[in-house]
Every structure is written in C-alpha cells, then in structure tokens.
Design a protein around this motif. Structure first.
Motif, PDB file in Angstrom:
ATOM      1  N   ARG A  94     -29.711 -18.321 -38.919  1.00 26.48           N
ATOM      2  CA  ARG A  94     -28.317 -18.113 -38.533  1.00 26.48           C
ATOM      3  C   ARG A  94     -27.968 -16.629 -38.660  1.00 26.48           C
ATOM      4  O   ARG A  94     -28.323 -15.972 -39.636  1.00 26.48           O
ATOM      5  CB  ARG A  94     -27.414 -18.967 -39.427  1.00 26.48           C
ATOM      6  N   THR A  96     -24.909 -13.537 -38.429  1.00 21.29           N
ATOM      7  CA  THR A  96     -23.475 -13.258 -38.571  1.00 21.29           C
ATOM      8  C   THR A  96     -23.213 -11.838 -38.095  1.00 21.29           C
ATOM      9  O   THR A  96     -24.006 -10.927 -38.342  1.00 21.29           O
ATOM     10  CB  THR A  96     -23.028 -13.408 -40.031  1.00 21.29           C
ATOM     11  N   ARG A 101     -26.005 -16.194 -31.976  1.00 17.70           N
ATOM     12  CA  ARG A 101     -25.716 -17.081 -33.112  1.00 17.70           C
ATOM     13  C   ARG A 101     -26.934 -17.299 -33.986  1.00 17.70           C
ATOM     14  O   ARG A 101     -26.838 -17.439 -35.199  1.00 17.70           O
ATOM     15  CB  ARG A 101     -25.212 -18.427 -32.600  1.00 17.70           C
ATOM     16  N   TYR A 102     -28.145 -17.324 -33.365  1.00 20.28           N
ATOM     17  CA  TYR A 102     -29.371 -17.625 -34.113  1.00 20.28           C
ATOM     18  C   TYR A 102     -30.476 -16.694 -33.641  1.00 20.28           C
ATOM     19  O   TYR A 102     -30.513 -16.247 -32.479  1.00 20.28           O
ATOM     20  CB  TYR A 102     -29.803 -19.081 -33.896  1.00 20.28           C
ATOM     21  N   ALA A 121     -29.847 -23.404 -29.711  1.00 19.87           N
ATOM     22  CA  ALA A 121     -28.698 -23.059 -30.548  1.00 19.87           C
ATOM     23  C   ALA A 121     -27.674 -24.186 -30.563  1.00 19.87           C
ATOM     24  O   ALA A 121     -27.058 -24.470 -31.609  1.00 19.87           O
ATOM     25  CB  ALA A 121     -28.064 -21.762 -30.048  1.00 19.87           C
ATOM     26  N   ASP A 125     -26.339 -25.905 -33.893  1.00 22.53           N
ATOM     27  CA  ASP A 125     -24.910 -25.966 -34.215  1.00 22.53           C
ATOM     28  C   ASP A 125     -24.487 -27.387 -34.574  1.00 22.53           C
ATOM     29  O   ASP A 125     -23.717 -27.608 -35.524  1.00 22.53           O
ATOM     30  CB  ASP A 125     -24.091 -25.473 -33.024  1.00 22.53           C
ATOM     31  N   LEU A 128     -25.788 -28.235 -38.064  1.00 18.25           N
ATOM     32  CA  LEU A 128     -25.089 -27.538 -39.131  1.00 18.25           C
ATOM     33  C   LEU A 128     -23.651 -28.020 -39.258  1.00 18.25           C
ATOM     34  O   LEU A 128     -23.101 -28.063 -40.374  1.00 18.25           O
ATOM     35  CB  LEU A 128     -25.119 -26.025 -38.843  1.00 18.25           C
ATOM     36  N   GLN A 161     -26.004 -22.841 -45.956  1.00 20.11           N
ATOM     37  CA  GLN A 161     -26.771 -23.091 -44.732  1.00 20.11           C
ATOM     38  C   GLN A 161     -27.297 -21.781 -44.191  1.00 20.11           C
ATOM     39  O   GLN A 161     -26.529 -20.854 -43.908  1.00 20.11           O
ATOM     40  CB  GLN A 161     -25.900 -23.773 -43.664  1.00 20.11           C
ATOM     41  N   GLY A 163     -29.842 -21.760 -41.671  1.00 19.49           N
ATOM     42  CA  GLY A 163     -30.301 -21.950 -40.297  1.00 19.49           C
ATOM     43  C   GLY A 163     -30.681 -23.406 -40.067  1.00 19.49           C
ATOM     44  O   GLY A 163     -30.263 -24.310 -40.799  1.00 19.49           O
TER      45      GLY A 163
END
Length: 447
Positions: A94, A96, A101-102, A121, A125, A128, A161, A163
């Motif tokens: 993941r 930031t 996003r990944y 992704a 998502d 998660l 979390q 990933g």
C-alpha cells in the motif's frame, strides 16, 4: 381381409409407437436432468477446488511476509512452492501520498496471466476495506476470464494494514476433465436412450398385445361368421324366393328350409363356442363322464339319411367337459356323414370307436385330399369342400383338454379322425363289481 388396412390395427400400431415415444421421452428428460445436475455439480466442485488452492497460496504467502528493522522482507517468497506457477501470487504494498494506490513488490514466476494493476488494486481495496479475504471475477489483459482472491497482510508490531496478497486463478483449470465427463455423459445417455427406446418398444408391444389378440379374435369370429353363414343364408333366400313365386310348393321346400336352418343353428353354436374358447371366457369344466355313453347319445341324435353307422364302444370314464366333447364328436360325425360317401356314390359308411379316452371316427370317403392331414383342421378348409370350421373347433376342444386330434388315411380307402382327450390312462367303469361289457354293432342303417 386386408388386416394391414384395418383402421383398428393402424390405431393399435400408432398407439404402440406413441407409447414408445412416451417411454423414450421420459428417459431422455430424466437423463438430461441428471446429466445437467452432474455437470453443474462438477463445475462447482472444480471452481471450489480452484478457490481453495488460491486461499491456501494466499495464506502461505501472507505468512511468509515479515518486517525487519521496519523493512519489508520478501525473501521467504522466492523459492516457496506456494508462490510459483499457477495460481499466481502478486504482493501489493500500500502506498500513501502517491498517485498509485499500490506498488507490486512480488509476482510469481512462471505465471500464466497478466492482469492490469488497476484490476489488482481493486481486488486489494475490497479485501482491505472488509479486512478479510475477498473474491472477485475479472479478465486479464487478453480478455481471458480469471478468478481473483485478495487477503490483507499487516505490518509487524503495529498490526496496521500494509498491503494485500492477490492470487490470480484459472477458471479453465480442470476443464479437460470436465469436458471428458460431458462427452462420457453424452455417450452414456445416447446408449441408454437407445436401450430405453428398444425396451419401451418391447414393453409397449406387450402392453397392446391383449388388444391385438382381442382384435384378432374379433376379426376371426367375424370372418368365420361371414364365411359359415353365407351358404345357409343363400339356401334360405333361394327357397323363400321359390316359395314366394309358387306358394303351393311350400311342402316340397320345407325339408330344404329345415336343413338350412339346422345348419345355421349348428354354425352359430360352433362360432359361439369357439369364440368363448379363444377369448378364455369359458374354459372346460371337467367332470367324470361315461365317454362311451356320451358318444352313443351323439350318434343317436344324427338325423336320418343315407349312411351306415357302426359302433365299437368300450365302457370308459374320462374327466372331460361333456358339452365341448359332445360338440366335437358331433362335428366329427357330421363331417364323416357329409363327406364319407364311397367313391362309387354309395351311402356314407362310418365307424365310431371308443377305446380309453380316445374317440375314432372313420369313413370310406375320398380321403383327406392333396392338402394332407395338417390342413383339414385349418379354418375354411375341408376335405370334401365344406367350410372346415367344425374340424378346427374339434382341434380347439382337444387342446382345451390337453389332448390332440389327428387325421390320416384309412386302410382300404377313406379317412380316419382320432380325438384323444386325455394323456393319462382312463379308469374302467364298473357296475356291481363287474366291468361293463363293450357294445358293438350297427346303430343306424338308413340305406
């Protein structure tokens, strides 16, 4: 009579084919439903097996991911069997503060599918978001369908979390076995359908067999009635026409009318008895009977005429149906008197003998003719040109008693008919401890 053109027979034939079609349709529908359920169950089983393998690989991959000094360590994934080949494993870390996003940090070697990062992704998502393993369906970059399974993994210490592990599975895995199963089911259904159709056709034939037999008996009875009654009816009609033109000649034609009416009564009785025997409505009612006395009584009932009748009767008791045996003996006597005249035109010379459960009627007529013994008991055949139903009825009576009737040539000329009513020895009749004496002689001499 053209039986093949009979509407009733065509209707029975159509009924048989409809029953066969119904049996076959039921089998086809049943086999199709069973095959559909089996194929559907096999497909679901294959899908479940594939997802189970994907879950196993995702769990193993997630357990091999760890952190050391805050750094993500993936060395455990490099040589593990669970992260090689298919289903293929992709580890997404993941991100930031970035547009992506990944970031993919590991992908299985020898993977079969190439799935877009956006699709991976989306699967990550979903996992998660629900903080649990999730599944989805999708396609790879070439448009082939794939299964997607994603499960989150966590950063050591913080349990945050970090990933997701995304596993890509093959929906076509096991399709070869599924296809072989489908082919085997199709072949098996075809074979069972053919066998079922054949069995259904045989069963439908057995189902309509009583109707065929009843129809055949009805047609035979109608044919016999039409054949037998044609001559006496013609005689009656001719005599009535003659009397109508000359009423004074009625006494002259009365004997002819009586003979024709007697013949019609005899024909009707024969037809009714034969019809009841063939239909099984009325079987023989066996009782102990003095066979010699029964035959003698039938001989006494013969109408007077130019014939000589000799008797040789041994006293004997036989278990028979008196009415049927009386009819059979009378038919044999009528046949002998009617067709047993000597070749020179003399009166019929008939000899009747009873010995045990056997009645023999012999004459000095022209014999059995070129057709031989086998044909004289066939309907509409007679050695002297008659209708022949009387002799065929004699055969029915013999068979109903478990016996037989035969015909042969008589020594010195003529024919001899032998009616055997029982296959076991008959009992001797005794009066006051003494055996009754046989009777021999001439009963009728009307020459």
């Amino acid at each position: 009579m053209n039986r093949s053109a009979s509407p009733a027979r065509r209707g029975l034939a159509r009924l048989r084919w409809r029953l066969t079609a119904a049996y076959t349709a039921i089998i086809v529908i049943g086999l199709a439903a069973l095959s559909f359920l089996l194929l559907r169950t096999d497909a679901r089983s294959g899908r479940a097996v594939e997802y189970e393998e994907m879950r196993r690989r995702a769990a193993v991959a997630a357990s091999l991911i760890y952190y050391q000094d805050g750094q993500l360590m993936l060395d455990g994934l490099q040589d593990d069997e669970a992260t090689t080949g298919n289903p293929q494993v992709t580890v997404l870390l993941r991100q930031t503060g970035t547009a992506e996003r990944y970031r993919p940090v590991f992908t299985s070697r020898q993977g079969r599918f190439t799935v877009t990062p956006a699709r991976l992704a989306d699967a990550a998502d979903a996992a998660l978001a629900q903080d649990d393993t999730g599944t989805a369906e999708g396609t790879d970059t070439t448009g082939r369908p794939v299964h997607l399974l994603a499960t989150p993994f966590y950063q050591d210490g913080t349990e945050r979390q970090a990933g997701a592990v995304v596993v890509v599975g093959d929906p076509g895995r096991g399709s070869a076995e599924h296809h072989r199963l489908a082919v085997a089911l199709a072949a098996g259904c075809a074979v069972f359908t053919a066998l079922g159709a054949a069995a259904g056709h045989a069963l439908s034939g057995r189902s309509v067999r009583p109707a065929w037999q009843a129809l055949d008996q009805q047609e035979r009875l109608l044919a016999d009635a039409a054949h037998e009654l044609r001559t006496p009816v013609a005689v009656l009609r001719g005599a009535v026409d003659l009397v109508e033109g000359a009423p004074a000649a009625l006494p002259e034609h009365l004997p002819r009318l009586r003979r024709a009416s007697d013949r019609m009564a005899e024909v009707i009785e024969n037809l009714l008895v034969r019809g009841r025997l063939q239909a099984g409505v009325d079987g023989p009612r066996r009782v102990p009977v003095r066979l010699d006395q029964l035959v003698e009584a039938v001989c006494e009932e013969l109408p007077p005429g130019p014939h000589r009748l000799g008797l040789d009767l041994d006293p004997v008791v036989a278990e028979v149906d008196p009415a049927l045996v009386r009819l059979a003996v009378r038919n044999l006597l009528d046949n002998a008197v009617r067709h047993g005249g000597t070749p020179a035109g003399g009166p019929a010379e008939v000899e009747v003998r009873v010995a045990g459960p056997v009645v023999t009627v012999a004459d000095r007529g022209p014999g059995l003719g070129p057709a031989g013994p086998a044909a004289v008991f066939t309907r509409f055949h007679s050695p002297g040109g008659g209708t022949g139903i009387g002799l065929s009825l004699v055969r029915w009576v013999a068979h109903a008693h478990g016996g037989e009737v035969t015909a042969g040539a008589r020594d010195g000329g003529g024919a001899v008919f032998t009616l055997r009513l029982e296959r076991r020895p008959a009992r001797r009749w005794r009066v006051r401890g003494r055996a009754a004496a046989p009777r021999r002689g001439a009963l009728t001499d009307s020459s």
